[in-house]
Design a protein around this motif. Structure first.
Motif, mmCIF file in Angstrom:
data_model
loop_
_atom_site.group_PDB
_atom_site.id
_atom_site.type_symbol
_atom_site.label_atom_id
_atom_site.label_comp_id
_atom_site.label_asym_id
_atom_site.label_seq_id
_atom_site.Cartn_x
_atom_site.Cartn_y
_atom_site.Cartn_z
ATOM 1 N N HIS A 193 0.838 -1.205 0.000
ATOM 2 C CA HIS A 193 0.000 0.000 0.000
ATOM 3 C C HIS A 193 0.877 1.261 0.000
ATOM 4 O O HIS A 193 0.604 2.213 -0.759
ATOM 5 N N GLN A 194 1.920 1.279 0.825
ATOM 6 C CA GLN A 194 2.803 2.442 0.881
ATOM 7 C C GLN A 194 3.558 2.630 -0.439
ATOM 8 O O GLN A 194 3.727 3.754 -0.916
ATOM 9 N N ILE A 195 4.010 1.526 -1.024
ATOM 10 C CA ILE A 195 4.720 1.600 -2.307
ATOM 11 C C ILE A 195 3.817 2.183 -3.383
ATOM 12 O O ILE A 195 4.233 3.032 -4.188
ATOM 13 N N GLN A 196 2.577 1.762 -3.378
ATOM 14 C CA GLN A 196 1.615 2.283 -4.349
ATOM 15 C C GLN A 196 1.399 3.784 -4.143
ATOM 16 O O GLN A 196 1.322 4.552 -5.121
ATOM 17 N N ASN A 197 1.299 4.193 -2.886
ATOM 18 C CA ASN A 197 1.104 5.618 -2.602
ATOM 19 C C ASN A 197 2.298 6.447 -3.088
ATOM 20 O O ASN A 197 2.122 7.523 -3.685
ATOM 21 N N TYR A 198 3.503 5.972 -2.833
ATOM 22 C CA TYR A 198 4.691 6.703 -3.275
ATOM 23 C C TYR A 198 4.795 6.720 -4.790
ATOM 24 O O TYR A 198 5.276 7.698 -5.384
#
Length: 477
Positions: free
Chosen positions: A422-427
Motif C-alpha cells: 500500500h505504501q509503495i503504491q502511494n509513493y
C-alpha cells in the motif's frame, strides 16, 4: 527579416533547453526523495517476501517431524551385503544390529499361459456369434466376450481374443499373439504381478472357444497346484508347479517362500530384496546391520538447512533488522534457540543440541560437527535423539513457537507485506503526480521563454523597418 523558427534553430535553441534542464535539475531532488523512500519500501517488501518463503520451508520441515511414527525414523539402520547383486536389504528402527545370511534359490516370476501352436492362415472353425470365457487373477474374475463371424483364420481369431482381454480396465492379465514361425502362431496370456497368488485360472466358457486352441481348463488343470506345462507345440503353463512362481530364499538357514522378490515380513524391521539366483553350491551372502548415522544426519539436515536459511536471511539484512522489531525478535530468538535447554525429558537424556554433536558456527548456522557423539546416543537409544527434536518442548516445538506469529493469512509477515504494498503504491502515485507537475511547469517555462523571444524578435523587426524608413527619407545621413 528573421523569424522565431530560425531564431530557435540557432544557438538560442540550446539556451531554451538549458533553461528547462536547469529547472528540471532543481526539481530532481524532490523526485529522488520520493524514489528513495519507495526503493527502501520495495527492498523491505522483498525481504519479507523472501522471509515468507523461508518460513514456509521451515513449516514444511516441521510438519515432516510431526508426522505419525516419525520417531521411528531415528532408529534407521544401514545394511551392507557381501553380494548386492544377489540380495540387498534395508532396516528400520525395529531392526536389530547384527548379521543375517541370505541365499537366493529362486526369484518370483509372473505366470504365463500359452495356446497350441496353430497354422496362422488356417480356418479357425465354425464359430459364429458371441463367445465368452472367464479369466481369474488373485480373486479378480473377468468374463471376456469375443465376437466372431465364422470367417476368421486362427491368426485373426486369436487376435480378437487378445484384443478383448487387453481392453479390460485395470486387469493384471494381458494377451498377445506370437508368431513363432512365419506360418505358425500361439496365443500367450501373461500376468503383470508375480507369484503363486497371481496365477492364471481360466474356464472354457460356452462354445469352447479357448479349447479350440488347446486351452482346456480340465486338461491343463487350470485350478490345480500342479498344472500342465506347454512345450513346442502343445498348450500349457510356463510353470507347471504353481509354487515355482514364488521366490525362495534361505534366510539364516531357514527356507522362506513368498509371491514377491521383496520380503518385508520375514524378520522384524527388515526388507530384503532378492535380485539374482545363487548357484546351487554358492555360499549365502552376509548382511551386516549397523546404526546409520549418515541416514539420521540426512534426516535432520533439511530441518537444519531451513533454520540456517531463515537465520542467514535476517542476519544479512542488518538495516532492516535494526529498524524492524519483528525481524530483530526473530533473529534473537533463532540465534538463542540452539543453546536453550529442552525440558521434560527423561532423566539422563541429552538436553542440548550441542551434547549430540550439533553446534552453531560463528554465523549461528547449525551443523552436525560430531557424528561420534550422535552415534553414541543412537546406539544407546534412538528415542533419546528423537525426543530432543519431537518432544513437547523439543527443538521442533520451540522453532514452531518462534515462527507461529509470523506465518499464515493472519500473521505478521502478511500484515507487513500488505502495508508495504500500500505504501509503495502511494509513493508511486505521489512520484507520478509530482513528475507530471514538474513536466507541466517545464513546458510552461519553455513557452514563456519562446514568447519572450517572439516579442524580442518582433521588436527587432520593427526597429529594422523603422531604420530603413528613416534612411530612405534622408539617405545622406
Amino acid at each position: 527579416m528573421g523569424d522565431l523558427s530560425s531564431l530557435l534553430s540557432g544557438g538560442n535553441q540550446s539556451q531554451t533547453d538549458l533553461l528547462v534542464q536547469s529547472y528540471l535539475q532543481t526539481q530532481q531532488p524532490k523526485l529522488n526523495k520520493i524514489q528513495d523512500k519507495k526503493s527502501a519500501l520495495e527492498t523491505k517488501n522483498t525481504f519479507f517476501t523472501n522471509l515468507n518463503t523461508r518460513i514456509n520451508a521451515v513449516v514444511s520441515k516441521i510438519d515432516t517431524f510431526q508426522a505419525n511414527d516419525f520417531d521411528k525414523k531415528f532408529g534407521i539402520k544401514k545394511v551392507t551385503s557381501t553380494g548386492a547383486e544377489y540380495v540387498t536389504a534395508t532396516a528400520d528402527g525395529d531392526a536389530s544390529v547384527g548379521t543375517n545370511t541370505v541365499k537366493v534359490n529362486r526369484l518370483a516370476t509372473s505366470d504365463s499361459l500359452v495356446s497350441n501352436r496353430v497354422n496362422s492362415a488356417d480356418d479357425f472353425g465354425d464359430f459364429n456369434g458371441a463367445f465368452s470365457f472367464d479369466l481369474e487373477l488373485n480373486g479378480d474374475t473377468r468374463t471376456i466376450t469375443v465376437n466372431l463371424d465364422n470367417s476368421e483364420t486362427y491368426q485373426q481369431a486369436m487376435q480378437k481374443i487378445a484384443d478383448a482381454i487387453n481392453s479390460e480396465d485395470d486387469f493384471k492379465i494381458s494377451a498377445s499373439v506370437v508368431k513363432d514361425t512365419t506360418s505358425t502362431a500361439r496365443l500367450s496370456f501373461n500376468t503383470s504381478e508375480l507369484g503363486e497368488d497371481n496365477k492364471i485360472i481360466f474356464s472354457n466358457g460356452a462354445g469352447n472357444l479357448l479349447a479350440n486352441i488347446g486351452l482346456d481348463e480340465n486338461t491343463l488343470n487350470s485350478n490345480s497346484t500342479t498344472r500342465v506345462a506347454f512345450d513346442n507345440t502343445n498348450a500349457g503353463y510356463r510353470k507347471a508347479n504353481v509354487s515355482d512362481l514364488n521366490s525362495e530364499a534361505e534366510i539364516n538357514g531357514i527356507t522362506v517362500t513368498r509371491s514377491t522378490n521383496t520380503l518385508e515380513d520375514v524378520i522384524n524391521g527388515f526388507k530384503f530384496t532378492l535380485n539374482k539366483v545363487h548357484d546351487s553350491g554358492a555360499n549365502a551372502e552376509t548382511l551386516t546391520t549397523d546404526i546409520d548415522v549418515d541416514g539420521v544426519s540426512n534426516l535432520l539436515q533439511p530441518l537444519l538447512d531451513a533454520y540456517n536459511s531463515t537465520l542467514a536471511l535476517v542476519n544479512n539484512n542488518k538495516s532492516i533488522r535494526r529498524s524492524d522489531a519483528s525481524a530483530n525478535n526473530l533473529y534473537s530468538s533463532l540465534r538463542s534457540l540452539p543453546s536453550t535447554k529442552i525440558t521434560g525429558l527423561t532423566s539422563g537424556n541429552p538436553e542440548y543440541l550441542t551434547v549430540i554433536g550439533i553446534k552453531p558456527d560463528s554465523s549461528g548456522n547449525l551443523k552436525i560437527t560430531d557424528k561420534d557423539a550422535l552415534k553414541k546416543y543412537l546406539e544407546d537409544d534412538p528415542q533419546k535423539i528423537a525426543d530432543i527434536f519431537t518432544s513437547s518442548d523439543g527443538f521442533v516445538a520451540k522453532l514452531e513457537n518462534i515462527i507461529s506469529s509470523l506465518k499464515g493469512e493472519d500473521g505478521i509477515i502478511k500484515s507487513k507485506k500488505d502495508s508495504l504494498v500500500h505504501q509503495i503504491q502511494n509513493y508511486s502515485e505521489r512520484y507520478d503526480q509530482l513528475k507530471a507537475r514538474i513536466d507541466t511547469q517545464a513546458n510552461n517555462l519553455r513557452k514563456q521563454y519562446e514568447n519572450l523571444l517572439q516579442t524580442s524578435l518582433t521588436a527587432q523587426n520593427q526597429y529594422n523597418s523603422f531604420s530603413s524608413f528613416t534612411y530612405g527619407l534622408n539617405p545622406q545621413q
